[in-house]
Design a protein around this motif. Structure first.
Motif, PDB file in Angstrom:
ATOM      1  N   LEU A   5       0.831  -1.212   0.000  1.00  0.00           N
ATOM      2  CA  LEU A   5       0.000   0.000   0.000  1.00  0.00           C
ATOM      3  C   LEU A   5       0.864   1.260   0.000  1.00  0.00           C
ATOM      4  O   LEU A   5       0.606   2.210  -0.737  1.00  0.00           O
ATOM      5  CB  LEU A   5      -0.927   0.010   1.218  1.00  0.00           C
ATOM      6  CG  LEU A   5      -2.113  -0.942   1.181  1.00  0.00           C
ATOM      7  CD1 LEU A   5      -2.733  -1.064   2.564  1.00  0.00           C
ATOM      8  CD2 LEU A   5      -3.136  -0.488   0.168  1.00  0.00           C
ATOM      9  N   GLN A   6       1.887   1.264   0.838  1.00  0.00           N
ATOM     10  CA  GLN A   6       2.772   2.431   0.941  1.00  0.00           C
ATOM     11  C   GLN A   6       3.520   2.669  -0.374  1.00  0.00           C
ATOM     12  O   GLN A   6       3.611   3.803  -0.841  1.00  0.00           O
ATOM     13  CB  GLN A   6       3.754   2.241   2.082  1.00  0.00           C
ATOM     14  CG  GLN A   6       4.672   3.423   2.280  1.00  0.00           C
ATOM     15  CD  GLN A   6       5.621   3.225   3.461  1.00  0.00           C
ATOM     16  OE1 GLN A   6       5.513   2.282   4.216  1.00  0.00           O
ATOM     17  NE2 GLN A   6       6.555   4.137   3.600  1.00  0.00           N
ATOM     18  N   VAL A  31      -7.068   1.112  -6.208  1.00  0.00           N
ATOM     19  CA  VAL A  31      -6.659   2.511  -6.128  1.00  0.00           C
ATOM     20  C   VAL A  31      -7.711   3.384  -6.810  1.00  0.00           C
ATOM     21  O   VAL A  31      -8.295   2.984  -7.821  1.00  0.00           O
ATOM     22  CB  VAL A  31      -5.292   2.697  -6.847  1.00  0.00           C
ATOM     23  CG1 VAL A  31      -4.919   4.154  -6.997  1.00  0.00           C
ATOM     24  CG2 VAL A  31      -4.201   1.933  -6.122  1.00  0.00           C
ATOM     25  N   ILE A  86       2.641   1.814  -3.460  1.00  0.00           N
ATOM     26  CA  ILE A  86       1.715   2.302  -4.493  1.00  0.00           C
ATOM     27  C   ILE A  86       1.377   3.775  -4.268  1.00  0.00           C
ATOM     28  O   ILE A  86       1.376   4.578  -5.197  1.00  0.00           O
ATOM     29  CB  ILE A  86       0.434   1.449  -4.530  1.00  0.00           C
ATOM     30  CG1 ILE A  86       0.714   0.122  -5.215  1.00  0.00           C
ATOM     31  CG2 ILE A  86      -0.710   2.162  -5.236  1.00  0.00           C
ATOM     32  CD1 ILE A  86       1.060   0.239  -6.688  1.00  0.00           C
ATOM     33  N   ALA A  87       1.091   4.135  -3.017  1.00  0.00           N
ATOM     34  CA  ALA A  87       0.750   5.533  -2.718  1.00  0.00           C
ATOM     35  C   ALA A  87       1.914   6.458  -3.070  1.00  0.00           C
ATOM     36  O   ALA A  87       1.714   7.520  -3.668  1.00  0.00           O
ATOM     37  CB  ALA A  87       0.377   5.678  -1.248  1.00  0.00           C
ATOM     38  N   GLU A  88       3.136   6.064  -2.724  1.00  0.00           N
ATOM     39  CA  GLU A  88       4.311   6.906  -2.997  1.00  0.00           C
ATOM     40  C   GLU A  88       4.607   7.012  -4.492  1.00  0.00           C
ATOM     41  O   GLU A  88       4.911   8.089  -4.987  1.00  0.00           O
ATOM     42  CB  GLU A  88       5.531   6.337  -2.267  1.00  0.00           C
ATOM     43  CG  GLU A  88       5.491   6.523  -0.771  1.00  0.00           C
ATOM     44  CD  GLU A  88       6.646   5.833  -0.061  1.00  0.00           C
ATOM     45  OE1 GLU A  88       7.517   5.237  -0.740  1.00  0.00           O
ATOM     46  OE2 GLU A  88       6.664   5.881   1.174  1.00  0.00           O
ATOM     47  N   SER A 146       2.578   6.205  -7.246  1.00  0.00           N
ATOM     48  CA  SER A 146       1.520   6.645  -8.150  1.00  0.00           C
ATOM     49  C   SER A 146       0.937   7.999  -7.756  1.00  0.00           C
ATOM     50  O   SER A 146       0.352   8.678  -8.588  1.00  0.00           O
ATOM     51  CB  SER A 146       0.395   5.605  -8.188  1.00  0.00           C
ATOM     52  OG  SER A 146      -0.315   5.596  -6.965  1.00  0.00           O
ATOM     53  N   GLY A 147       1.062   8.363  -6.477  1.00  0.00           N
ATOM     54  CA  GLY A 147       0.443   9.591  -6.006  1.00  0.00           C
ATOM     55  C   GLY A 147      -1.067   9.467  -5.895  1.00  0.00           C
ATOM     56  O   GLY A 147      -1.769  10.441  -5.696  1.00  0.00           O
ATOM     57  N   LYS A 148      -1.570   8.244  -6.005  1.00  0.00           N
ATOM     58  CA  LYS A 148      -3.004   7.993  -5.950  1.00  0.00           C
ATOM     59  C   LYS A 148      -3.376   7.390  -4.596  1.00  0.00           C
ATOM     60  O   LYS A 148      -2.526   6.899  -3.874  1.00  0.00           O
ATOM     61  CB  LYS A 148      -3.424   7.079  -7.089  1.00  0.00           C
ATOM     62  CG  LYS A 148      -3.104   7.694  -8.450  1.00  0.00           C
ATOM     63  CD  LYS A 148      -3.614   6.850  -9.576  1.00  0.00           C
ATOM     64  CE  LYS A 148      -3.194   7.356 -10.928  1.00  0.00           C
ATOM     65  NZ  LYS A 148      -3.432   8.722 -11.215  1.00  0.00           N
ATOM     66  N   THR A 149      -4.669   7.419  -4.281  1.00  0.00           N
ATOM     67  CA  THR A 149      -5.143   6.947  -2.984  1.00  0.00           C
ATOM     68  C   THR A 149      -5.549   5.480  -3.051  1.00  0.00           C
ATOM     69  O   THR A 149      -6.514   5.136  -3.732  1.00  0.00           O
ATOM     70  CB  THR A 149      -6.363   7.770  -2.536  1.00  0.00           C
ATOM     71  OG1 THR A 149      -6.007   9.148  -2.542  1.00  0.00           O
ATOM     72  CG2 THR A 149      -6.824   7.364  -1.154  1.00  0.00           C
ATOM     73  N   PRO A 150      -4.821   4.589  -2.355  1.00  0.00           N
ATOM     74  CA  PRO A 150      -5.252   3.192  -2.305  1.00  0.00           C
ATOM     75  C   PRO A 150      -6.510   3.065  -1.445  1.00  0.00           C
ATOM     76  O   PRO A 150      -6.644   3.738  -0.428  1.00  0.00           O
ATOM     77  CB  PRO A 150      -4.087   2.459  -1.639  1.00  0.00           C
ATOM     78  CG  PRO A 150      -2.968   3.431  -1.538  1.00  0.00           C
ATOM     79  CD  PRO A 150      -3.539   4.792  -1.684  1.00  0.00           C
ATOM     80  N   THR A 151      -7.444   2.215  -1.893  1.00  0.00           N
ATOM     81  CA  THR A 151      -8.649   1.986  -1.097  1.00  0.00           C
ATOM     82  C   THR A 151      -8.559   0.698  -0.301  1.00  0.00           C
ATOM     83  O   THR A 151      -9.305   0.523   0.655  1.00  0.00           O
ATOM     84  CB  THR A 151      -9.905   1.951  -1.981  1.00  0.00           C
ATOM     85  OG1 THR A 151      -9.781   0.882  -2.915  1.00  0.00           O
ATOM     86  CG2 THR A 151     -10.097   3.264  -2.698  1.00  0.00           C
TER      87      THR A 151
END
Length: 117
Positions: free
Chosen positions: A44-45, A74, A47-49, A51-56
């Protein structure tokens, strides 16, 4: 004649050893396997870093030979109303240290779309 442990002056010479060999008291501690929950948080961390997108959330997790393969949903594009958001599912592979090995988007779809059977 100097011995293997002493130089020509009789002083102690540092012991040399082959790379990757250890004395009994110097052996590294065995690595503890990375748990599924820790691997999922690492995925999760990452992907967030990146892509800059919000993981759900995590949609899947599976142990691989060298770590974990994690499916992460995401929010790709926020819309109004939120039921029309565009979501993506990313597949992330982390090694047993939680470091990213690979990631890629494997699916993209509107939030309201159900899985096809």
């Amino acid at each position: 004649m100097p011995s293997d442990d002493h130089d020509a002056d009789g002083r102690d010479r540092p012991r040399r050893r082959r790379a990757g060999t250890y004395d009994e008291d110097e052996r590294p501690a065995p690595r503890r396997p990375l748990s599924a929950s820790v691997a999922a948080r690492a995925g999760l961390q990452h992907i967030a870093e990146l892509s800059g997108k919000t993981p759900t959330g995590v949609t899947s997790i599976e142990r691989s030979e060298d770590g974990w393969v994690i499916g992460i949903e995401v929010i790709e594009d926020r819309r109004i109303p939120s039921s029309t958001d565009i979501l993506g599912v990313y597949q992330v592979e982390v090694d047993m240290d939680g470091e990213l090995v690979t990631y890629r988007r494997i699916r993209r779809y509107p939030r309201g779309q159900s899985d096809r059977g």
